[in-house]
Design a protein around this motif. Structure first.
Motif, mmCIF file in Angstrom:
data_model
loop_
_atom_site.group_PDB
_atom_site.id
_atom_site.type_symbol
_atom_site.label_atom_id
_atom_site.label_comp_id
_atom_site.label_asym_id
_atom_site.label_seq_id
_atom_site.Cartn_x
_atom_site.Cartn_y
_atom_site.Cartn_z
ATOM 1 N N HIS A 1 -20.340 -45.893 -27.323
ATOM 2 C CA HIS A 1 -19.711 -47.085 -26.755
ATOM 3 C C HIS A 1 -18.412 -46.721 -26.015
ATOM 4 O O HIS A 1 -18.098 -47.290 -24.960
ATOM 5 C CB HIS A 1 -19.412 -48.096 -27.858
ATOM 6 N N HIS A 2 -17.677 -45.774 -26.572
ATOM 7 C CA HIS A 2 -16.441 -45.311 -25.932
ATOM 8 C C HIS A 2 -16.720 -44.762 -24.529
ATOM 9 O O HIS A 2 -16.010 -45.093 -23.564
ATOM 10 C CB HIS A 2 -15.786 -44.235 -26.800
ATOM 11 N N TYR A 3 -17.760 -43.928 -24.419
ATOM 12 C CA TYR A 3 -18.106 -43.376 -23.105
ATOM 13 C C TYR A 3 -18.638 -44.461 -22.173
ATOM 14 O O TYR A 3 -18.422 -44.403 -20.954
ATOM 15 C CB TYR A 3 -19.116 -42.240 -23.253
ATOM 16 N N CYS A 4 -19.343 -45.438 -22.731
ATOM 17 C CA CYS A 4 -19.800 -46.569 -21.909
ATOM 18 C C CYS A 4 -18.609 -47.305 -21.295
ATOM 19 O O CYS A 4 -18.641 -47.697 -20.118
ATOM 20 C CB CYS A 4 -20.630 -47.539 -22.751
ATOM 21 N N LYS A 5 -17.548 -47.505 -22.096
ATOM 22 C CA LYS A 5 -16.347 -48.169 -21.577
ATOM 23 C C LYS A 5 -15.706 -47.337 -20.466
ATOM 24 O O LYS A 5 -15.243 -47.894 -19.462
ATOM 25 C CB LYS A 5 -15.332 -48.386 -22.709
ATOM 26 N N ARG A 6 -15.693 -46.027 -20.639
ATOM 27 C CA ARG A 6 -15.119 -45.161 -19.598
ATOM 28 C C ARG A 6 -15.905 -45.297 -18.296
ATOM 29 O O ARG A 6 -15.325 -45.373 -17.209
ATOM 30 C CB ARG A 6 -15.110 -43.708 -20.078
ATOM 31 N N ILE A 7 -17.247 -45.316 -18.410
ATOM 32 C CA ILE A 7 -18.088 -45.472 -17.217
ATOM 33 C C ILE A 7 -17.832 -46.841 -16.578
ATOM 34 O O ILE A 7 -17.704 -46.959 -15.352
ATOM 35 C CB ILE A 7 -19.578 -45.308 -17.593
ATOM 36 N N ALA A 8 -17.751 -47.877 -17.421
ATOM 37 C CA ALA A 8 -17.510 -49.228 -16.906
ATOM 38 C C ALA A 8 -16.171 -49.305 -16.177
ATOM 39 O O ALA A 8 -16.058 -49.920 -15.104
ATOM 40 C CB ALA A 8 -17.546 -50.229 -18.058
ATOM 41 N N ARG A 9 -15.146 -48.669 -16.731
ATOM 42 C CA ARG A 9 -13.826 -48.680 -16.081
ATOM 43 C C ARG A 9 -13.868 -47.938 -14.745
ATOM 44 O O ARG A 9 -13.212 -48.352 -13.782
ATOM 45 C CB ARG A 9 -12.780 -48.051 -17.004
ATOM 46 N N SER A 10 -14.633 -46.841 -14.692
ATOM 47 C CA SER A 10 -14.742 -46.101 -13.426
ATOM 48 C C SER A 10 -15.396 -46.950 -12.352
ATOM 49 O O SER A 10 -14.982 -46.941 -11.188
ATOM 50 C CB SER A 10 -15.552 -44.808 -13.643
ATOM 51 N N ILE A 11 -16.434 -47.704 -12.731
ATOM 52 C CA ILE A 11 -17.127 -48.569 -11.767
ATOM 53 C C ILE A 11 -16.205 -49.694 -11.295
ATOM 54 O O ILE A 11 -16.088 -49.968 -10.090
ATOM 55 C CB ILE A 11 -18.419 -49.146 -12.385
ATOM 56 N N THR A 12 -15.540 -50.365 -12.236
ATOM 57 C CA THR A 12 -14.668 -51.488 -11.861
ATOM 58 C C THR A 12 -13.472 -51.007 -11.046
ATOM 59 O O THR A 12 -13.002 -51.709 -10.144
ATOM 60 C CB THR A 12 -14.173 -52.234 -13.110
ATOM 61 N N ALA A 13 -12.969 -49.799 -11.338
ATOM 62 C CA ALA A 13 -11.830 -49.264 -10.581
ATOM 63 C C ALA A 13 -12.201 -49.061 -9.116
ATOM 64 O O ALA A 13 -11.389 -49.311 -8.220
ATOM 65 C CB ALA A 13 -11.360 -47.956 -11.195
ATOM 66 N N CYS A 14 -13.445 -48.619 -8.874
ATOM 67 C CA CYS A 14 -13.897 -48.434 -7.492
ATOM 68 C C CYS A 14 -13.915 -49.772 -6.754
ATOM 69 O O CYS A 14 -13.509 -49.857 -5.583
ATOM 70 C CB CYS A 14 -15.285 -47.811 -7.468
ATOM 71 N N ASN A 15 -14.393 -50.799 -7.399
ATOM 72 C CA ASN A 15 -14.474 -52.115 -6.768
ATOM 73 C C ASN A 15 -13.091 -52.723 -6.555
ATOM 74 O O ASN A 15 -12.840 -53.389 -5.556
ATOM 75 C CB ASN A 15 -15.336 -53.052 -7.607
ATOM 76 N N GLU A 16 -12.165 -52.469 -7.483
ATOM 77 C CA GLU A 16 -10.813 -52.988 -7.326
ATOM 78 C C GLU A 16 -10.109 -52.325 -6.153
ATOM 79 O O GLU A 16 -9.406 -52.988 -5.382
ATOM 80 C CB GLU A 16 -10.017 -52.762 -8.607
ATOM 81 N N SER A 17 -10.326 -51.016 -5.986
ATOM 82 C CA SER A 17 -9.698 -50.320 -4.867
ATOM 83 C C SER A 17 -10.263 -50.790 -3.540
ATOM 84 O O SER A 17 -9.579 -50.813 -2.522
ATOM 85 C CB SER A 17 -9.902 -48.805 -5.016
ATOM 86 N N GLU A 18 -11.554 -51.178 -3.558
ATOM 87 C CA GLU A 18 -12.188 -51.681 -2.330
ATOM 88 C C GLU A 18 -11.568 -53.009 -1.912
ATOM 89 O O GLU A 18 -11.359 -53.271 -0.735
ATOM 90 C CB GLU A 18 -13.688 -51.846 -2.565
ATOM 91 N N ARG A 19 -11.245 -53.862 -2.920
ATOM 92 C CA ARG A 19 -10.655 -55.151 -2.595
ATOM 93 C C ARG A 19 -9.201 -54.980 -2.151
ATOM 94 O O ARG A 19 -8.677 -55.696 -1.349
ATOM 95 C CB ARG A 19 -10.714 -56.091 -3.809
#
Length: 566
Positions: A548-566
């Protein structure tokens, strides 16, 4: 020779000499491999389609390792890992069979009287050498001395048997080529060393107990018997790797079929090109036959390699016909689906291909996670859900190999993209994808550790987990598996909707974990089974928390990409 004690002494001396001989071979081989380091493996793995180069590499590396079996086992591992094709391995096999004959040539020099001197020199070099290379060379040299001392003991053991009727009667059976070949196959397979058996053959020849005509079929049998190591090494591996073992068997079997009916003529040819005397006295036989046997062994393998080398393509087709690839096995084999080198010229397109491959990695990891607790919380047939021929554990091992393979290839591909001229958004995404690849591979490592540590523990577990404990773990497993599957879907388009929810609802998972731990501790206080299974129960919860910890890391990486795009 007569008397039980005398026979016992002969057998003891011979077996002791053989043990020392085998130990000497092991020490020499270990020292040579240490001295050469990874160079032997690298040299083999760099073989391409050049047949002659492959033969030379096979011969050279086999002489260094002093074992064709070691080289064949290395080839099997490289082919199974897809670092080499079975076609590329064929020429190396031919060369390895040539290289291994160097041992017989050394035996024929009869260095027995200098064996302890060689051992002492090697021992001194190993102890006093200032560099690792010198110490390893000394180790190899000391093993070389030991094996010759072992040969000397075997020679002394055989000497009294000249007048022992049962021994002479047994040797007469070896005049039958077919029986001699079978004896060579069986004895070599039992001691798993053709070098050791050839040492025995040359020892008998040095004492005048064995003729060249009897020695040749023994060598032919030894060549087949040594294939047992490759067969064992190839078991349980991909069919491409098994074809390497089959190639060695067919190579040596073809030689036996070709030479078996022409042994007298071949022996005459060997005598004509080897040092020879007209006298047939025992001392003359002892002087000449060992060298003739060594020459027969070398020329046989050289001839077979040169004979089959021009027909390498046909030999390869024969192997594929006898042992074709299994379509289901091909699906199990680590491979790239989406990455294309041609897309690197267009970084945006290359990134999309990388996303697709990483999403596939996440899907593979999700299946590993889903199977991780099978042996503890589920019942039913121990079969993989996708590949029924595999056990659950076999499926996990197969997927871990895929993840290791993909992690390396995808990372290399992302590095190539990063070296292109990228805009800020693409640069951040490539960096994020590199981290995601590492996180997915880490999930695979967590599950691999679990399978190694706990599945073995299942065998000695005295009690099953309680039904309540199984239910709580099942809920946690469903949660984590669903996270992995949803993240796999999100990765193909870097869609942040589910990853955002995963991060937002992280508290729910923590509550599930807290409830599972609390309920388990309450059961430990009142239920004996829970006390017995406490360590494994807590380990399973810990593993799912790590995933679950690694899942959160992956989720944060995905959301960070989208935040930088906005």
């Amino acid at each position: 020779m007569d008397g039980t004690y005398s026979l016992f002494s002969v057998v003891s001396l011979f077996v002791g000499g053989l043990a020392l001989f085998l130990y000497g071979i092991r020490i020499m081989s270990t020292g040579l491999k240490k001295a050469s380091g990874e160079r032997v493996r690298i040299l083999i793995s760099n073989v391409t389609g050049n047949r002659v180069y492959g033969v030379l590499v096979g011969a050279f590396t086999s002489m260094i390792a002093q074992s064709s079996s070691v080289i064949i086992a290395t080839l099997i591992g490289l082919v199974h890992s897809q670092l080499m094709t079975s076609t590329q391995a064929l020429a190396v096999i031919f060369g390895a069979e040539i290289g291994t004959t160097a041992m017989a040539q050394l035996f024929a020099f009869q260095l027995h009287d200098y064996s302890l001197t060689i051992f002492a020199a090697g021992f001194a070099l190993n102890r006093l050498g200032k560099s690792e290379s010198l110490r390893f060379t000394g180790e190899a040299l000391s093993g070389f001395g030991l094996l010759f001392f072992g040969l000397k003991l075997m020679t002394e053991a055989v000497a009294p048997l000249h007048n022992y009727a049962p021994f002479l009667s047994a040797l007469r059976y070896l005049e039958n080529p077919l029986l001699a070949v079978m004896a060579g196959v069986i004895i070599t397979a039992l001691i798993q060393s053709s070098g050791a058996f050839i040492g025995i053959v040359i020892t008998l020849a040095q004492e005048g107990s064995l003729t060249l005509n009897a020695g040749i079929p023994l060598l032919l049998g030894a060549n087949i018997g040594t294939c047992i190591t490759a067969i064992v090494a190839g078991s349980g591996m991909l069919r491409a790797a098994k074809r390497v073992a089959l190639a060695q068997v067919l190579f040596n079997a073809a030689g036996v079929i070709l030479f078996l009916f022409f042994i007298p003529e071949y022996a005459d040819f060997i005598r004509s090109i080897s040092p020879s005397k007209d006298s047939l006295a025992s001392d003359m036989v002892a002087l000449e036959v060992p060298r003739q046997i060594a020459n027969a062994h070398s020329l046989y393998n050289i001839f077979m390699a040169l004979l089959l080398l021009p027909f390498l393509s046909g030999f390869d087709k024969l192997l594929n016909w006898l042992l074709p690839d299994d379509p289901e096995e091909i699906r199990q084999r680590p491979s790239i689906w989406y990455l294309k080198e041609s897309a690197l010229a267009t970084p945006t397109l290359a990134i999309r291909y990388a996303r697709a491959e990483i999403a596939r990695m996440a899907s593979i990891a999700a299946k590993m996670v889903g199977a991780s607790c099978f042996h503890f919380i589920r019942s039913g047939p121990d079969r993989d859900v996708v590949f029924p021929k595999l056990s659950v554990l076999g499926g996990m091992v197969m997927r871990e190999e895929k993840l290791d393979f993909l992690e390396k290839r995808v990372s290399e591909y992302l590095i190539k993209i990063a070296r292109r001229e990228l805009n800020e958004r693409d640069s951040k995404e490539v960096f994020a994808l590199m981290g995601i690849v590492k996180d997915i591979e880490s999930i695979g490592d967590v599950i691999e550790t679990l399978s190694g540590k706990l599945v073995g523990g299942k065998m000695w577990l005295k009690s099953e987990l309680t039904e309540e404990g199984k239910h709580e773990l099942t809920e946690l497993l469903k949660h984590v598996t669903n996270d992995m599957e949803q993240l796999a879907d999100s990765l193909s388009e870097m869609d942040s909707r589910y990853p955002s929810r995963l991060i937002m609802h992280d508290e729910e998972f923590k509550q599930l974990v807290a409830h599972a731990e609390s309920a388990h501790m309450n059961r430990v206080a009142r239920v004996n089974e829970s006390e017995i299974t406490h360590d494994i129960h807590m380990e399973l919860i810990n593993v799912l928390e790590q995933v679950h910890h690694y899942c959160k890391r992956i989720a944060r990486s995905i959301t960070a990409c989208n935040e930088s795009e906005r």
